[in-house]
Structures are given as C-alpha cells and as structure tokens.
Design an enzyme around this catalytic site. Structure first.
Site: not given
Length: 675
Positions: A304, A373, A517
C-alpha cells in the site's frame, strides 16, 4: 533491538542444557532419524563397554570404547542443545508475556456511574472500565473516552509510549499494557482466555512446532543418505573380512556417525525455530513455520502507498481555490466537511482551516455526516441549508456531472499540479459548486529507495497499490523506487492483482489492516496484518505485526530468504564434510591391507584408531561451531541471488571440503599421544 534479546542469559543456557539431557529420550530423538542413528550407535558402544566380546573377539581396549561412547554422547547433546536453545528463546518470551497479564484488577464502571474493583478474569465483553495513570490495562478493548499515553513495551518491545484516544486509528488497547499519563475509559472487547495476549502466548509457546514442507523434504533426503551410508558400512564389514582387515564393531559405529550427515541433522530444527524467532525479534508473530519459510520464496511484494511507502498521515498543506474570490468559501467548506472526520487527514484539514481563517469557525454543525467509504471516495456533511463534500477528483467530478453542475475549466489542471508534486488532491464542493482543491501532502519514508534496490537485487519485484490517480501514483512510485504501481486501486482490486501475479507463477506477499483487506490477505501467499487492524484481517493473515508498521513486510521477506539460504548453506557444508571425511578416514583405515590406499592418505593420519577418534571429535565440535550461524542466519544483505549462491558455494561448499581435512589433521596431531 527488541526485548526478546534480553533472554540470551545464563538461565536460558542452563535450561537448554537440562533439555539436552531430556531430549536423549529415544521417544524424543526418533523425530530426528539421523541423531537417532547416532544414539543407537552410542547404546551399542555402551553394550560393548559392558560386554566387550558380545559381537566376537574385541580388538579395542575398554578405554578406547569409553572414549567413543563419550564423544557420541556429546555429539547428541550438542545437537539437542542447539534445538533446546532455539526453543528456549520463544518460551522465555512467552513467560514475559504471561507476566504482563498476571494478578490484574479492573475498575468496572457501573450503570449508575460508580466504580467497582473486580478481578480482570471476571470482565465480560461490552463492559466499560476506567484505567488511570500508572495502572495496567486489564483487557483488550476500545477507548470510548479520554486521552492518554500507553506503554506497550511489554507486548511490542517499543519503549516509546503511544497516544490512545477515542475514534480514529489509535483507539484500540491491549491488555497488559501500562497507562503512563491521564486516564482512559475503555469498552472491553475480549474475555479471559481469548485476549490478544493469550493468543500471542499460544502462538509463541506452541505445544509442538510442525515441520515445514521444505524441512520434511530435506529430512527425507538426509534420511535417505543416512540409509545409503548404513548400507555402505554394512557391506564394508564382509569386504574387510575378505581382505583380512580387522574392523571392530565400535569402529564401524564410529565410521557410520562420521559419514552420515550429522551436522545438518543436528542443526536443522534449530535453523527453523531460530528463523521464527528472528521474525519475532522484529515484533512479528508467525502463525506457523511454513509462513516464514514461504517468505523466502516471495518474488512479488504488493505494498500500500499510505502507511507503507509514505507516512500514514497525509497532511493538509494548502487550499487551492478555483479563483481567489472563492478562498474564504473554500476554507469554510473544507472545515465543515471535516469537522466530524476523525481521520488524521480530516483533523489536519480542520487545523489548517483554523490557522488560515480570520473569523471564528463554528464548533458544532447540526447535520448528517457522511463518512468516507472505498466506494464513494468522498466524505462531508448535509444540513438543512447546504451540503458540503470533499473527495477524490474523479468521484467529485462525476457527482457534479450527475447533478448537471458546472466543472471549472482550471480544476483539472489544479489537481494535476498537486499530483505532479506527489500530493493527493481533494476537490471540495458546496451545493454542487466546485470551490477548489485541498492539497494533501504525502511524505515518503526515509531509506525506502535503498531497501527497494536491495529487494530488486534479491529478485523481488515491488508493486505499489494506491487509490490515487495515475499521475500521483507515478510520481510517488518514481520517487520511492518501486518497480510498478496500480493506480485508483480499491481493496477488492487487490485480489485481482494478486491472482494475476499468482497465475504467472509468482509467490505474492502483501500487507493489510482492514476488514476489506481480509480476502486479499487470505488470497496472498503471505499476508501480514497489522496489530491495530480488525480481527478479520488478523485471522486472514499468516503473520501479525505487533508494531503495526507495514514496512515490516520487507524485513520479514528478507528473513524468509535468509532462513532458506541458511538451511541450504549448512546442508551444503554438511554434505561436503561427509565427502571430505570419507576420503580422510577410509584410506587411513584400509592402507595397512591395501597398500594402494596409501596414495589417498594425503593427511597422513597417525593410525586408524586416532583417525576415528579425531573424526568423531571434529564431528561433534563442528555442530557447536555452526550453532551461531544456525541461530543468526547467513548474511544476505546487499547481494544478488547469484552472488549469494556463489558466496555460499565458496564458503560452505569449498569450505566444507577443506575444513574437515584441516580440523581432523590438527586433532589427530594431539590425539596420537593418547591413543
């Protein structure tokens, strides 16, 4: 250096010595077939000491037999010690963790607001407790009120206290940690026996460590070699009799022990345990030895951007209006859209707005807050009078277009300018009118360029996944030095990225912390979950980072590589040792009957008896000499795979051939005076 290192002490060494004798039990040793063969040989030698002529006429003195027995016993004890010492480090850490949760009490908050002192084991999930300065948090939970610093060193080994407050990413607390300032009110999330600390102890202590597939394969190979050498020794006896060469049973036993791969056989378990322990020293819990081992095969690492490549908290550094007349409205709108945003980014926007706005901004706004979101990629507030939102450029442009609003001509150029600097642009709209852009600044972590270059040398490709647009992603990727990037990547897109790489035959590792995730963590060959993450993420992953530092994945993969290379290097050394000992001992044994063997006796050992004793002593000492390498691992830093392979072949392959000749000769020069 983390707290596990303090367990390299005298107490642990003494415990390992005790366990070395306990592991002499055949039920324990049969798990290691190679060392079990050595023990059988030792017991046969003991029988010969007691009954010298049981297998025929004995040509060896009782003193010589006792010497062989003692050396074989020491060889087994050294092998047992290496395994017991490695196991002891994990047990010592478990003891430390257990101390952190012992004899705890809790200040339970009753429904009427009064406090009642109860034992921590009586706490139930959903109850609220209060913990004050100097008190230990009795159970896992979530901060619902208050702000305090917490010392988590008993769990993570990190000495610097961390700030805990309600809301945001830092509201989770772990039982057994110490409040060092102020107070916290906590909602209990776990009960006795199910806390994170309990799970850690179970993982670290582990009733029995299962062998990994590579270990099983290597053990199978070594066991096969042991059987082959046993067959060689068995056939050697009738051949020697035919040649009228006297080879007493005790000498054949000693010769067997010298030729079978006892070095790697004695160290193999310690290598695997030590590999898991090295991961633990980085405050990462491995759910199995297989997880650490698979790390060594990783060749694609998915990272990430936020929190791994850049610092997790992007900071609002500038407001960029579509025109200067809009500046004041932009500041107020940005403030309103972030006033109930508990993320670090939202809080930084509020701070910047307060710094830049001359007049007083409202402290409370009566309206409905819409949180960010992954699907909408925007957040804001709706009141009776206005609606204010901030979000990713694509999402905001699409929203305005859907409501037939106007797109300012310069809005895209402002966003591109922010992206070209490696920042993240957030467009702010009020009642479907675009006011401008918030510039969120990303800061790349120090030292990543060098670490990514090191991974590249080791044959590992790095892929950055980010929700940013392609321009921002390209800028960050170039600056950080990653090999590839995937822009505008949603959590569900990571699974596709992982599957695509796995379909190409790659072994993939990734990090994650959120519930979204979890599927990707489960799909990846190696999933590293953050301790601060959700329960589902931690359950899906096979590694958990106690420090919640996603960059740890780089270190864990390197440790996995080191584990495999250490096992390979010491196996190479052990097998090379066997070849060298074969050519060192056999000529010395047989040259009296076969004169042609004299030309192969390049070491000129003084006698067959001293040759056997010298080889046995060397065989035992080399196990001790290699324990530090088994525990620490071979060096892999800064080298390519090819360079590491060449280095290991030179050091452990060629070295494994040369060292026995030198070692046995030096020992023989001393032993000849006593045999």
């Amino acid at each position: 250096m983390h707290h596990v290192n303090k367990y390299f002490n005298q107490t642990m060494v003494i415990e390992a010595l005790k366990m070395s004798f306990y592991k002499l039990n055949p039920k324990q040793l049969i798990k290691n077939p190679i060392m079990f063969v050595v023990e059988v040989g030792m017991l046969l030698t003991l029988i010969l000491i007691c009954f010298p002529d049981i297998f025929g006429t004995s040509y060896l003195s009782r003193g010589y037999l006792i010497t062989i027995f003692i050396i074989l016993l020491i060889t087994i004890l050294f092998a047992n010690f290496s395994e017991a010492f490695a196991e002891g480090r994990g047990k010592a850490q478990a003891d430390s963790l257990r101390q952190a949760q012992s004899n705890l009490t809790a200040r339970l908050i009753e429904e009427n607001g009064a406090y009642r002192i109860v034992n921590a084991t009586e706490l139930k999930a959903g109850q609220n407790i209060r913990v004050e300065n100097g008190e230990t948090i009795p159970a896992d939970g979530v901060v619902i009120n208050g702000l305090a610093t917490v010392d988590e060193s008993a769990i993570t080994g990190e000495s610097a206290p961390v700030i805990k407050e309600s809301g945001g990413d830092f509201d989770g607390v772990i039982g057994g940690t110490l409040v060092t300032s102020d107070w916290l009110e906590i909602r209990v999330e776990s009960e006795a026996g199910t806390s994170f600390l309990d799970k850690m102890i179970a993982l670290v202590e582990g009733a029995e460590r299962n062998k990994t597939p590579n270990e099983i394969a290597l053990f199978t190979l070594l066991t096969t070699l042991t059987i082959i050498f046993l067959v060689v020794i068995v056939t050697l006896y009738p051949i020697a009799s035919y040649l009228h060469l006297i080879l007493p049973i005790a000498m054949l036993i000693a010769l067997t022990v010298c030729l079978i791969p006892t070095t790697i056989g004695g160290l193999l378990s310690a290598i695997g345990i030590a590999g898991m322990d090295r991961v633990t020293q980085f405050n990462v819990l491995a759910k199995s030895g297989r997880a650490v081992e698979v790390c060594g095969d990783v060749d694609v690492m998915i990272l990430d951007k936020t929190g791994t490549i850049t610092y997790g908290n992007r900071i609002a550094s500038e407001f960029l209006p579509v025109n200067q007349q809009m500046m004041e409205k932009l500041i107020v709108a940005a403030y309103m859209s972030s006033i109930y945003d508990d993320t670090p980014e939202g809080k930084s926007i509020v701070r910047l707005a307060k710094q830049m706005y001359i007049n007083e901004l409202p402290k409370d706004i009566d309206g409905t807050y819409k949180p960010f979101t992954a699907e909408t990629r925007m957040s804001g507030i709706i009141t009776n009078e206005i609606s204010v939102f901030k979000g990713a450029p694509n999402s905001m442009i699409n929203l305005v277009k859907q409501q037939q609003g106007n797109i300012p001509l310069n809005i895209e150029s402002i966003c591109m300018d922010v992206s070209s600097k490696g920042g993240t642009p957030l467009i702010v709209i009020e009642n479907n009118v675009m006011l401008g852009v918030i510039y969120l600044k990303d800061v790349i972590k120090d030292g990543l360029v060098e670490r990514f270059a090191e991974l590249r040398k080791m044959g590992i490709e790095t892929v950055m996944c980010t929700g940013d647009n392609a321009l921002t992603a390209a800028t960050i990727a170039k600056e950080a030095g990653v090999d590839r990037f995937v822009a505008e990547c949603k959590p569900e897109d990571k699974i596709k990225v992982i599957k695509d790489e796995q379909a190409k035959g790659h072994i993939v590792a990734m990090t994650g912390d959120g519930t979204n995730d979890a599927p990707a963590l489960a799909q990846a060959n190696i999933g590293l979950a953050m301790n601060s993450g959700t329960i589902s993420a931690k359950e899906a992953a096979n590694l958990i980072d106690l420090d919640s530092n996603p960059t740890k994945l780089i270190e864990v993969v390197k440790i996995g590589k080191q584990l495999l290379m250490t096992r390979g290097a010491l196996t190479t050394f052990s097998l090379a040792n066997d070849v060298a000992k074969y050519f060192a001992i056999l000529p010395a044994l047989m040259m009296s009957t076969i004169p042609e063997m004299t030309s192969l006796n390049i070491m000129h050992l003084s006698s067959p008896k001293s040759a056997i004793i010298s080889a046995l002593i060397f065989n035992a000492l080399i196990i001790v000499a290699l324990i530090p390498i088994a525990m620490k691992g071979v060096k892999v830093k800064g080298y390519s795979i090819d360079r590491i392979f060449i280095n290991n072949m030179l050091i452990y392959g060629l070295g494994g051939l040369i060292v026995p000749f030198l070692g046995i000769k030096l020992i023989d020069m001393i032993v000849q005076f006593f045999v």
